[in-house]
Design a protein around this motif. Structure first.
Motif, PDB file in Angstrom:
ATOM      1  N   ASP A   1      -2.918   0.441  -4.355  1.00  0.00           N
ATOM      2  CA  ASP A   1      -2.579  -0.861  -3.806  1.00  0.00           C
ATOM      3  C   ASP A   1      -2.278  -1.835  -4.937  1.00  0.00           C
ATOM      4  O   ASP A   1      -2.719  -1.654  -6.054  1.00  0.00           O
TER       5      ASP A   1
ATOM      6  N   HIS B   1      -2.389   6.228  -2.206  1.00  0.00           N
ATOM      7  CA  HIS B   1      -3.503   5.336  -1.835  1.00  0.00           C
ATOM      8  C   HIS B   1      -3.749   4.290  -2.914  1.00  0.00           C
ATOM      9  O   HIS B   1      -4.866   3.858  -3.135  1.00  0.00           O
TER      10      HIS B   1
ATOM     11  N   HIS C   1       0.853  -1.185   0.000  1.00  0.00           N
ATOM     12  CA  HIS C   1       0.000   0.000   0.000  1.00  0.00           C
ATOM     13  C   HIS C   1       0.884   1.228   0.000  1.00  0.00           C
ATOM     14  O   HIS C   1       1.758   1.368   0.842  1.00  0.00           O
TER      15      HIS C   1
ATOM     16  N   ARG D   1      -9.879  -2.938   2.325  1.00  0.00           N
ATOM     17  CA  ARG D   1      -9.505  -1.880   3.269  1.00  0.00           C
ATOM     18  C   ARG D   1     -10.509  -1.771   4.422  1.00  0.00           C
ATOM     19  O   ARG D   1     -10.132  -1.702   5.588  1.00  0.00           O
TER      20      ARG D   1
END
Length: 90
Positions: A20, A18, A13, A28
């Protein structure tokens, strides 16, 4: 249950963007809820929150999900050592 009943995925991450490494979309929220149950409710290491979520799961971890429905079953988080050299002495 057999091992094939579970899927394991390494996730990196990036908190700056933000983004992934292709985790399931709901990972999440499930992870934040799991962290709250464990660290705030069971272990009292963090204050309980009204949202029942603990944010900032770290940057590198392995998600364990149930293959049949994608539900989060567990995770392992780790913090890699800094890039600078270090030494351990006994």
């Amino acid at each position: 249950m057999s091992l094939s009943a579970y899927t394991y995925q390494v996730v990196h991450h990036d908190p700056r963007t933000h983004r992934d490494a292709s985790p399931p979309p709901e990972w999440r929220d499930q992870l934040q809820a799991m962290r709250h149950r464990i660290y705030a409710e069971e272990l009292d290491q963090y204050a309980r929150t009204s949202s029942k979520r603990l944010h900032d799961p770290g940057k590198d971890f392995v998600l364990c999900t149930r293959t049949s429905d994608g539900a989060l079953c567990g995770y392992v988080s780790w913090t890699p050592p800094p890039r600078t050299a270090f030494r351990m002495a006994s």
